[in-house]
Design an enzyme around this catalytic site. Sequence first.
Site, PDB file in Angstrom:
ATOM      1  CE  LYS A  37     140.359  94.641  20.735  1.00  8.14           C
ATOM      2  NZ  LYS A  37     140.279  95.407  21.985  1.00  8.14           N
ATOM      3  CG  ASP A  47     142.840  96.981  24.417  1.00  5.47           C
ATOM      4  OD1 ASP A  47     142.978  98.008  23.729  1.00  5.47           O
ATOM      5  OD2 ASP A  47     142.231  95.969  24.007  1.00  5.47           O
TER       6      ASP A  47
END
Length: 299
Positions: free
Chosen positions: A69, A105
């Site tokens: 990420k 997210d």
Amino acid sequence: MAETSKKAFVTGHPIKHSRSPMIHGHWLVKHGIEGSYRAIDVAPENFAEFLATLQANGYRGGNVTIPHKEAAFAGVARRDHAADEIGAVNTLWFEDGTLWGGNTDGHGFAANLDDHAPGWASNGPAVVLGAGGASRAVIHALKERGVGDIRIVNRTLARAIELRDRFGGGVSAHPLAATGELLRDAGLLVNTTALGMQGNEGLSADPRGQPADPRGLPADPRLLPDHAVVNDIVYVPLETPLLAAARARGLKTVDGLGMLLNQAVPGFERWFGVRPKVTAELRSLIVADLVPKSPAPKP
Ligand code: ATR
């Protein structure tokens, strides 16, 4: 490029346990889209090349998970606001040939609470346990939704202070020992630590001396007021010991699976052109897959 080449992926290392192919595969069938979504294991040393060859390989984009990420954050040409705020990228797509990185997210977290605890954002102060990557996404979402008092509690206080400084106004940092006091007037408790995750049940005590809770929970939900909502972003097991204790105390609880399902929505829409829905049917499909497979019967 042919219309049939609607290809997307999830990459991580390892990646074989990812439920994302099941989620996107379900939506592809549901919407009758000719496309594919596959899991691709990419070792960290090959990630830059993987990004560089995405378009040539016909991908419209994909998801990025641990440990890529941050590398994705650094490797894209453009980023959306959420990715910049969170400091990580979990969704990739192309716009006019330019590789974009976003982070969904925080959206997944907030949408999950919207689905299962409407009104949560005006329930009072939020206590966030943990100060890692997941915590950053949660804090970003809490700020976006106007929660004015966000209390980060972390075993390593310095990491909580780092996040307080990163997110600014309305965010405070606290050591584990302060948890009880912070819970007394809280409207929302979110666990972003791995405590309670399958395989981590033994992590009850802080190796630096202070047990998080006498029963090994990351916090004691009995100390919360009656109107509080408790959310764990861990979803294996679906009901973590923290959620079980909160339910026993009569509090509203929300498990972490909805965050996983909802974070997938914006990516699917970008790659395949349809905004999919998180339905009870999809949830059941994934829940069935979370149940540990019983051993094969002996002949
Ligand atoms: P993620 O990106 O999934 O959030 P991470 O960056 O490794 O993962 O962060 C894990 C979080 O869980 C951290 O807040 C960590 O606390 P430290 O910053 O002190 O390491 C917390 N955590 C992990 N194990 C823990 C334990 N046994 N007790 C308390 N907190 C724990």
